[in-house]
Write a protein that holds these residues in place. Structure first.
Motif, PDB file in Angstrom:
ATOM      1  N   PRO A 160       0.807  -1.226   0.000  1.00  0.00           N
ATOM      2  CA  PRO A 160       0.000   0.000   0.000  1.00  0.00           C
ATOM      3  C   PRO A 160       0.839   1.274   0.000  1.00  0.00           C
ATOM      4  O   PRO A 160       0.420   2.294  -0.571  1.00  0.00           O
ATOM      5  N   GLY A 161       1.998   1.242   0.632  1.00  0.00           N
ATOM      6  CA  GLY A 161       2.851   2.419   0.641  1.00  0.00           C
ATOM      7  C   GLY A 161       3.344   2.768  -0.746  1.00  0.00           C
ATOM      8  O   GLY A 161       3.394   3.941  -1.135  1.00  0.00           O
ATOM      9  N   CYS A 162       3.710   1.750  -1.504  1.00  0.00           N
ATOM     10  CA  CYS A 162       4.123   1.971  -2.889  1.00  0.00           C
ATOM     11  C   CYS A 162       2.960   2.539  -3.706  1.00  0.00           C
ATOM     12  O   CYS A 162       3.138   3.479  -4.494  1.00  0.00           O
ATOM     13  N   ALA A 163       1.773   1.971  -3.531  1.00  0.00           N
ATOM     14  CA  ALA A 163       0.609   2.440  -4.285  1.00  0.00           C
ATOM     15  C   ALA A 163       0.320   3.900  -3.998  1.00  0.00           C
ATOM     16  O   ALA A 163       0.074   4.701  -4.917  1.00  0.00           O
ATOM     17  N   GLU A 164       0.347   4.274  -2.743  1.00  0.00           N
ATOM     18  CA  GLU A 164       0.070   5.665  -2.391  1.00  0.00           C
ATOM     19  C   GLU A 164       1.152   6.605  -2.912  1.00  0.00           C
ATOM     20  O   GLU A 164       0.858   7.715  -3.369  1.00  0.00           O
ATOM     21  N   ALA A 165       2.404   6.156  -2.881  1.00  0.00           N
ATOM     22  CA  ALA A 165       3.496   6.992  -3.370  1.00  0.00           C
ATOM     23  C   ALA A 165       3.390   7.209  -4.873  1.00  0.00           C
ATOM     24  O   ALA A 165       3.680   8.307  -5.379  1.00  0.00           O
ATOM     25  N   ILE A 166       2.980   6.186  -5.611  1.00  0.00           N
ATOM     26  CA  ILE A 166       2.819   6.315  -7.058  1.00  0.00           C
ATOM     27  C   ILE A 166       1.690   7.291  -7.371  1.00  0.00           C
ATOM     28  O   ILE A 166       1.832   8.182  -8.225  1.00  0.00           O
ATOM     29  N   ALA A 167       0.567   7.164  -6.687  1.00  0.00           N
ATOM     30  CA  ALA A 167      -0.540   8.100  -6.905  1.00  0.00           C
ATOM     31  C   ALA A 167      -0.137   9.518  -6.525  1.00  0.00           C
ATOM     32  O   ALA A 167      -0.520  10.494  -7.206  1.00  0.00           O
ATOM     33  N   ASP A 168       0.642   9.643  -5.465  1.00  0.00           N
ATOM     34  CA  ASP A 168       1.061  10.967  -5.009  1.00  0.00           C
ATOM     35  C   ASP A 168       1.970  11.660  -6.019  1.00  0.00           C
ATOM     36  O   ASP A 168       2.015  12.898  -6.065  1.00  0.00           O
ATOM     37  N   LEU A 169       2.680  10.909  -6.836  1.00  0.00           N
ATOM     38  CA  LEU A 169       3.511  11.520  -7.874  1.00  0.00           C
ATOM     39  C   LEU A 169       2.673  12.390  -8.799  1.00  0.00           C
ATOM     40  O   LEU A 169       3.118  13.459  -9.238  1.00  0.00           O
ATOM     41  N   PHE A 170       1.475  11.945  -9.095  1.00  0.00           N
ATOM     42  CA  PHE A 170       0.603  12.712  -9.989  1.00  0.00           C
ATOM     43  C   PHE A 170       0.062  13.953  -9.287  1.00  0.00           C
ATOM     44  O   PHE A 170      -0.077  15.012  -9.901  1.00  0.00           O
ATOM     45  N   VAL A 171      -0.223  13.837  -7.993  1.00  0.00           N
ATOM     46  CA  VAL A 171      -0.701  14.998  -7.229  1.00  0.00           C
ATOM     47  C   VAL A 171       0.404  16.030  -7.076  1.00  0.00           C
ATOM     48  O   VAL A 171       0.201  17.224  -7.303  1.00  0.00           O
ATOM     49  N   ARG A 172       1.587  15.566  -6.694  1.00  0.00           N
ATOM     50  CA  ARG A 172       2.733  16.458  -6.482  1.00  0.00           C
ATOM     51  C   ARG A 172       3.078  17.250  -7.735  1.00  0.00           C
ATOM     52  O   ARG A 172       3.548  18.391  -7.658  1.00  0.00           O
ATOM     53  N   ASN A 173       2.871  16.631  -8.872  1.00  0.00           N
ATOM     54  CA  ASN A 173       3.306  17.248 -10.119  1.00  0.00           C
ATOM     55  C   ASN A 173       2.157  17.834 -10.929  1.00  0.00           C
ATOM     56  O   ASN A 173       2.266  18.048 -12.141  1.00  0.00           O
ATOM     57  N   ASN A 174       1.055  18.108 -10.219  1.00  0.00           N
ATOM     58  CA  ASN A 174      -0.071  18.877 -10.760  1.00  0.00           C
ATOM     59  C   ASN A 174      -0.707  18.253 -12.002  1.00  0.00           C
ATOM     60  O   ASN A 174      -1.142  18.966 -12.918  1.00  0.00           O
ATOM     61  N   ALA A 175      -0.766  16.921 -12.030  1.00  0.00           N
ATOM     62  CA  ALA A 175      -1.537  16.278 -13.088  1.00  0.00           C
ATOM     63  C   ALA A 175      -3.007  16.602 -12.893  1.00  0.00           C
ATOM     64  O   ALA A 175      -3.467  16.795 -11.754  1.00  0.00           O
ATOM     65  N   PRO A 176      -3.784  16.684 -13.956  1.00  0.00           N
ATOM     66  CA  PRO A 176      -5.213  16.954 -13.798  1.00  0.00           C
ATOM     67  C   PRO A 176      -5.875  15.950 -12.858  1.00  0.00           C
ATOM     68  O   PRO A 176      -5.600  14.748 -12.925  1.00  0.00           O
ATOM     69  N   GLU A 177      -6.724  16.431 -11.995  1.00  0.00           N
ATOM     70  CA  GLU A 177      -7.391  15.578 -11.023  1.00  0.00           C
ATOM     71  C   GLU A 177      -8.177  14.470 -11.716  1.00  0.00           C
ATOM     72  O   GLU A 177      -8.919  14.717 -12.666  1.00  0.00           O
ATOM     73  N   GLY A 178      -8.001  13.243 -11.236  1.00  0.00           N
ATOM     74  CA  GLY A 178      -8.745  12.111 -11.772  1.00  0.00           C
ATOM     75  C   GLY A 178      -8.077  11.393 -12.926  1.00  0.00           C
ATOM     76  O   GLY A 178      -8.538  10.327 -13.341  1.00  0.00           O
ATOM     77  N   VAL A 179      -6.974  11.930 -13.448  1.00  0.00           N
ATOM     78  CA  VAL A 179      -6.305  11.293 -14.578  1.00  0.00           C
ATOM     79  C   VAL A 179      -5.653   9.978 -14.167  1.00  0.00           C
ATOM     80  O   VAL A 179      -5.706   8.988 -14.898  1.00  0.00           O
ATOM     81  N   PHE A 180      -5.041   9.961 -12.984  1.00  0.00           N
ATOM     82  CA  PHE A 180      -4.460   8.732 -12.446  1.00  0.00           C
ATOM     83  C   PHE A 180      -4.789   8.670 -10.966  1.00  0.00           C
ATOM     84  O   PHE A 180      -4.523   9.614 -10.225  1.00  0.00           O
ATOM     85  N   GLN A 181      -5.340   7.514 -10.538  1.00  0.00           N
ATOM     86  CA  GLN A 181      -5.674   7.338  -9.129  1.00  0.00           C
ATOM     87  C   GLN A 181      -5.360   5.904  -8.692  1.00  0.00           C
ATOM     88  O   GLN A 181      -5.391   4.980  -9.504  1.00  0.00           O
ATOM     89  N   ALA A 182      -5.062   5.749  -7.418  1.00  0.00           N
ATOM     90  CA  ALA A 182      -4.861   4.421  -6.837  1.00  0.00           C
ATOM     91  C   ALA A 182      -6.136   3.979  -6.142  1.00  0.00           C
ATOM     92  O   ALA A 182      -6.713   4.728  -5.347  1.00  0.00           O
ATOM     93  N   LEU A 183      -6.580   2.771  -6.464  1.00  0.00           N
ATOM     94  CA  LEU A 183      -7.688   2.144  -5.757  1.00  0.00           C
ATOM     95  C   LEU A 183      -7.092   1.253  -4.676  1.00  0.00           C
ATOM     96  O   LEU A 183      -6.381   0.287  -4.970  1.00  0.00           O
ATOM     97  N   LEU A 184      -7.352   1.570  -3.427  1.00  0.00           N
ATOM     98  CA  LEU A 184      -6.825   0.794  -2.306  1.00  0.00           C
ATOM     99  C   LEU A 184      -7.867  -0.246  -1.923  1.00  0.00           C
ATOM    100  O   LEU A 184      -8.769   0.004  -1.122  1.00  0.00           O
ATOM    101  N   LEU A 185      -7.731  -1.429  -2.542  1.00  0.00           N
ATOM    102  CA  LEU A 185      -8.773  -2.448  -2.425  1.00  0.00           C
ATOM    103  C   LEU A 185      -8.196  -3.799  -2.045  1.00  0.00           C
ATOM    104  O   LEU A 185      -7.079  -4.146  -2.427  1.00  0.00           O
ATOM    105  N   GLU A 186      -8.995  -4.576  -1.335  1.00  0.00           N
ATOM    106  CA  GLU A 186      -8.710  -5.983  -1.171  1.00  0.00           C
ATOM    107  C   GLU A 186      -9.027  -6.684  -2.502  1.00  0.00           C
ATOM    108  O   GLU A 186      -9.879  -6.239  -3.269  1.00  0.00           O
TER     109      GLU A 186
END
Length: 457
Positions: A160-186
């Motif tokens: 999960p830490g890797c997943a959140e870090a990958i999604a955060d790369l898009f947030v940190r770098n001002n990608a348009p909202e919703g273009v890439f997201q992590a689904l934290l699912l079982e």
């Protein structure tokens, strides 16, 4: 529900992350659909600017991102750093080449002008495993995003830490909202999302069993899927090969990521005249490998990612020895904390033995004697898998054998690897479809035929 990451080097919990509830899933699906309407209209240059910025950020923060893999799935830190760099390369490659890969193709017909253009299809879901968290994420998302799609990544619940870090790369770098997201699912909640009408396609990397389940769901919803599944990859070593080079490269191919790679060299098929010599070289090179704490720079082989995976690996080794194979080295469970497994070498393995028939996911060299080149080819193809293979001989013989090998990818006198410039994928129970290269970006587009009249006489 929490997603729990356990450090396989010591068995301790390092992270607990709340899984997405139904409301969060709905919000992410809605965001991906809404973002698509704008993202599809952006230019290749605009999309490329986003991915290049993210790639630069990854390169700048290698020492921050790489340890996440080391602590969550045990990847040796040297390999983890290299994986972050490779993920950045993948983003850069598609940023630079997507426009040419997707250029309209003119096809003469009775029209004044007729052509095929490649249009995005919508939100694509990536269902990914734990063994290469950053690389597999960008192998999935870079081509899909550059084609104008949006991406929802469901990563393995153990990273999960890797997943959140990958999604955060898009947030940190001002990608348009919703273009890439992590689904934290079982894992058991994937089906519901995959069946949602807003998901237009799926890319799955993982076991053949999991791939069959995903493929069944996607087919029932008439959605395209790309599957990269298991492998029992053969490496043929003929008598005219450079044995020293072959042994060195096959050591790396078998042991990288503690052997937890779909395209690792899992069955080493050696022609009889050089069998003993090759086995001696492999024994020497395997013996020199250093196992231990994956956080240390001088560690070659880290732990197996989970205890259940290590137990299964040990079962396979024991069963193969019980079948009559010779245990050259390793093969014993250590008593120390963590999920370590010793570098192991099995010789005189034959068809019908466990390590010949099943995929082994760990630092296990499996050496098989072949009477001649024809026999080696039959042994190589005697598997339900067809992901990758390698041949060690003269280039001419290697290329000739490649045509006869039942595999989606063949390396002649070199390591089997994934490369953003070249397509990768399997046949038989190793999956279908292709990722990477120009072929990969064409998997999730609408190849729309356009006929422009008037008709020519």
């Amino acid at each position: 529900m929490k997603l729990t990451a356990i450090n396989p080097a010591n068995g301790e919990v390092v992270r607990e992350t709340e899984a997405d509830n139904d409301g969060a899933i709905e919000n992410k699906l809605a965001a991906a659909q809404q973002a698509f309407s704008d993202w599809r209209e952006t230019s290749f240059a605009e999309r490329a600017a986003v991915l290049k910025k993210i790639a630069a950020d990854m390169r700048d923060r290698v020492e921050e991102l790489a340890p996440l893999m080391t602590e969550e799935m045990g990847k040796p830190i040297r390999e983890a750093r290299a994986e972050v760099e490779k993920a950045a390369w993948c983003a850069e490659h598609y940023a630079e080449h997507a426009e040419s890969y997707l250029a309209p193709q003119t096809l003469p017909s009775d029209a004044t002008h007729s052509y095929v253009q490649h249009l995005p299809i919508g939100a694509v879901m990536g269902v990914l495993p734990w063994n290469a968290p950053f690389w597999l994420a960008f192998r999935f998302c870079a081509p899909a995003l550059m084609a104008g799609n949006t991406c929802l990544m469901k990563h393995d619940p153990h990273v999960p830490g890797c997943a959140e870090a990958i999604a955060d790369l898009f947030v940190r770098n001002n990608a348009p909202e919703g273009v890439f997201q992590a689904l934290l699912l079982e894992t058991e909640r994937v089906e519901r999302v995959l069946r949602d009408d807003r998901i237009k396609a799926v890319s799955f990397t993982g076991s053949s069993r999991g791939g069959a389940a995903v493929a069944s769901i996607a087919a029932s919803e008439i959605k395209p899927a790309v599957l990269e599944l298991g492998g029992s990859d053969p490496s043929i070593v003929l008598a005219d090969a450079d044995l020293e080079k072959a042994a060195e490269i096959l050591k790396v191919s078998r042991i990288i990521n503690a052997g937890q790679s779909c395209i690792a060299a899992k069955r080493l098929i050696v022609e009889a005249p050089v069998y003993d010599q090759m086995l001696a070289l492999l024994t020497e090179k395997f013996t020199a490998l250093k196992g231990g704490d994956p956080a240390l720079d001088d560690t070659d082989v880290g732990p197996i990612a989970r205890e259940d995976l290590r137990n299964e690996l040990h079962r396979q080794v024991q069963a193969t020895v019980d079948n009559g194979a010779r245990l050259v080295m390793g093969g014993e469970l250590p008593g120390a904390p963590g999920y370590f497994y010793p570098v192991t070498l099995l010789a005189d393995v034959e068809p019908g033995m466990c390590a010949f028939e099943e995929e082994t996911f760990g630092p296990i060299g499996v050496v098989i004697r072949a009477d001649d080149a024809d026999h080696a080819l039959r042994l190589a193809n005697d598997t339900e898998y067809g992901l990758a293979a390698s041949v060690w001989s003269t280039p001419e013989r290697g290329e000739a054998l490649a045509r006869e090998l039942e595999a989606g990818q063949v390396a002649v006198n070199g390591i089997v690897k994934t490369d953003p410039r070249l397509p990768s994928g399997g046949i038989k129970k190793s999956g279908y479809g292709r990722e990477l290269g120009p072929h990969g970006i064409h998997e999730f587009v609408n190849a729309q035929q356009v006929w422009v009249g008037p008709a020519r006489g």
